[in-house]
Design a protein around this motif. Structure first.
Motif, PDB file in Angstrom:
ATOM      1  N   PHE A  98       0.859  -1.174   0.000  1.00 44.02           N
ATOM      2  CA  PHE A  98       0.000   0.000   0.000  1.00 44.02           C
ATOM      3  C   PHE A  98       0.899   1.228   0.000  1.00 44.02           C
ATOM      4  N   HIS A  99       0.466   2.262  -0.701  1.00 42.35           N
ATOM      5  CA  HIS A  99       1.147   3.554  -0.578  1.00 42.35           C
ATOM      6  C   HIS A  99       0.161   4.657  -0.868  1.00 42.35           C
ATOM      7  N   ARG A 100       0.335   5.740  -0.170  1.00 43.72           N
ATOM      8  CA  ARG A 100      -0.550   6.891  -0.366  1.00 43.72           C
ATOM      9  C   ARG A 100      -0.166   7.615  -1.648  1.00 43.72           C
ATOM     10  N   ASP A 101      -1.086   8.392  -2.175  1.00 37.48           N
ATOM     11  CA  ASP A 101      -0.815   9.194  -3.362  1.00 37.48           C
ATOM     12  C   ASP A 101       0.384  10.093  -3.103  1.00 37.48           C
ATOM     13  N   GLY A 102       1.220  10.219  -4.107  1.00 35.18           N
ATOM     14  CA  GLY A 102       2.388  11.083  -4.002  1.00 35.18           C
ATOM     15  C   GLY A 102       3.662  10.356  -3.607  1.00 35.18           C
ATOM     16  N   ILE A 103       3.570   9.099  -3.193  1.00 39.81           N
ATOM     17  CA  ILE A 103       4.767   8.331  -2.829  1.00 39.81           C
ATOM     18  C   ILE A 103       5.304   7.687  -4.105  1.00 39.81           C
ATOM     19  N   VAL A 106      10.485   4.463  -4.062  1.00 39.73           N
ATOM     20  CA  VAL A 106      10.538   4.450  -2.593  1.00 39.73           C
ATOM     21  C   VAL A 106       9.862   3.187  -2.062  1.00 39.73           C
ATOM     22  N   VAL A 107       8.715   2.843  -2.643  1.00 38.58           N
ATOM     23  CA  VAL A 107       7.998   1.638  -2.210  1.00 38.58           C
ATOM     24  C   VAL A 107       8.817   0.391  -2.536  1.00 38.58           C
ATOM     25  N   ASP A 108       9.451   0.353  -3.716  1.00 38.87           N
ATOM     26  CA  ASP A 108      10.299  -0.788  -4.083  1.00 38.87           C
ATOM     27  C   ASP A 108      11.472  -0.927  -3.118  1.00 38.87           C
ATOM     28  N   ARG A 109      12.073   0.203  -2.787  1.00 37.20           N
ATOM     29  CA  ARG A 109      13.204   0.171  -1.846  1.00 37.20           C
ATOM     30  C   ARG A 109      12.741  -0.326  -0.479  1.00 37.20           C
ATOM     31  N   LEU A 110      11.554   0.101  -0.051  1.00 34.96           N
ATOM     32  CA  LEU A 110      10.984  -0.354   1.221  1.00 34.96           C
ATOM     33  C   LEU A 110      10.778  -1.864   1.189  1.00 34.96           C
ATOM     34  N   GLY A 156       9.953 -12.307   5.012  1.00 34.34           N
ATOM     35  CA  GLY A 156       8.994 -12.640   3.959  1.00 34.34           C
ATOM     36  C   GLY A 156       7.588 -12.175   4.280  1.00 34.34           C
ATOM     37  N   LEU A 157       6.615 -12.985   3.941  1.00 35.87           N
ATOM     38  CA  LEU A 157       5.208 -12.625   4.118  1.00 35.87           C
ATOM     39  C   LEU A 157       4.778 -12.598   5.587  1.00 35.87           C
ATOM     40  N   GLY A 158       5.664 -13.003   6.489  1.00 34.44           N
ATOM     41  CA  GLY A 158       5.367 -12.980   7.926  1.00 34.44           C
ATOM     42  C   GLY A 158       5.775 -11.685   8.598  1.00 34.44           C
ATOM     43  N   ALA A 159       6.264 -10.721   7.816  1.00 34.31           N
ATOM     44  CA  ALA A 159       6.661  -9.423   8.366  1.00 34.31           C
ATOM     45  C   ALA A 159       6.309  -8.330   7.364  1.00 34.31           C
ATOM     46  N   THR A 160       6.070  -7.148   7.871  1.00 32.38           N
ATOM     47  CA  THR A 160       5.684  -6.030   7.011  1.00 32.38           C
ATOM     48  C   THR A 160       6.522  -4.803   7.345  1.00 32.38           C
ATOM     49  N   TRP A 161       7.127  -4.230   6.306  1.00 32.41           N
ATOM     50  CA  TRP A 161       7.835  -2.964   6.431  1.00 32.41           C
ATOM     51  C   TRP A 161       6.798  -1.849   6.415  1.00 32.41           C
ATOM     52  N   VAL A 162       6.980  -0.866   7.265  1.00 34.37           N
ATOM     53  CA  VAL A 162       6.066   0.279   7.301  1.00 34.37           C
ATOM     54  C   VAL A 162       6.903   1.551   7.218  1.00 34.37           C
ATOM     55  N   MET A 163       6.536   2.425   6.283  1.00 29.21           N
ATOM     56  CA  MET A 163       7.199   3.723   6.176  1.00 29.21           C
ATOM     57  C   MET A 163       6.267   4.779   6.750  1.00 29.21           C
ATOM     58  N   LEU A 164       6.786   5.540   7.706  1.00 31.05           N
ATOM     59  CA  LEU A 164       6.006   6.607   8.328  1.00 31.05           C
ATOM     60  C   LEU A 164       6.338   7.934   7.663  1.00 31.05           C
ATOM     61  N   ARG A 165       5.370   8.824   7.669  1.00 25.93           N
ATOM     62  CA  ARG A 165       5.635  10.139   7.084  1.00 25.93           C
ATOM     63  C   ARG A 165       6.541  10.930   8.011  1.00 25.93           C
ATOM     64  N   LYS A 166       7.167  11.945   7.453  1.00 30.98           N
ATOM     65  CA  LYS A 166       8.057  12.790   8.246  1.00 30.98           C
ATOM     66  C   LYS A 166       7.232  13.664   9.175  1.00 30.98           C
TER      67      LYS A 166
END
Length: 196
Positions: A73-78, A82-86, A169-179
């Motif tokens: 998932f990513h919000r508009d404007g990301i 950046v999502v691929d790197r995450l 893998g699918l048992g963990a999720t990376w989350v990027m927080l906004r600044k």
């Protein structure tokens, strides 16, 4: 006894009984409905306070994710890069939340404070370890599906993606927080110093 006799006996027993009409509700049981007590109201307020946003993180109407589909998932404007790197673990883990084998309600209570505290400390990339079941309705997959909905409802979350195989893998999720506003101000200050 014959069917005719059974019908007659049934009719005799039901004599003056009339069926409820649709929309009449339940039959009167003699109990009256009272307003909630002060203790009940206090418990409701406490439950709402424990889960900021009240029903924001509801477990109702969750679409169960197929157990082998990655979350993303990513919000508009990301930017896609950046999502691929995450997704590929290109950001360091600044904090992690372990939800493995915890009851769903406990996970629901733990997630918002974790995200908000990380955001308050200017962290940008965090990991949530939740596990993954092999069946669509396994507890780990239900949690994983709930996380996909819950994370989208938290304003601090900019993007999330299932981790690479090396990171869980699918048992963990990376989350990027906004600044945070403080982090944005620090960035502007650094850029102005560079420009002279």
């Amino acid at each position: 006894m014959t069917d005719l006799q059974d019908d007659a006996d049934f009719q005799a027993l039901m004599g003056d009984v009339t069926p409820l009409l649709r929309g009449q509700g339940r039959a009167h049981t003699g109990q009256t409905h009272r307003a909630p007590s002060e203790a009940q109201l206090a418990r409701r307020e406490s439950a709402a306070a424990e889960t900021p946003g009240g029903d924001l993180l509801s477990t109702d109407f969750i679409d169960l994710m197929p157990p082998f589909d990655p979350l993303h998932f990513h919000r508009d404007g990301i930017q896609t890069a950046v999502v691929d790197r995450l997704r590929h673990g290109g950001y360091p883990v600044q904090a992690s939340l372990h939800l493995l084998r915890r009851p769903l309600e406990e996970c629901r209570r733990m997630l918002p404070p974790f995200i908000r505290e990380a955001y308050a400390h200017d962290l940008r990339s965090v990991m949530i370890i939740h596990g993954r079941g092999r069946e669509i309705d396994s507890p780990a997959n239900v949690l994983r599906s709930c996380l996909a909905k819950w994370l989208q409802s938290l304003d601090e979350v900019q993007a999330f993606a299932s981790a690479s195989q090396a990171d869980g893998g699918l048992g963990a999720t990376w989350v990027m927080l906004r600044k945070s506003e403080r982090a944005k101000a620090n960035n502007r200050e650094r850029q102005q110093k560079r420009r002279g």
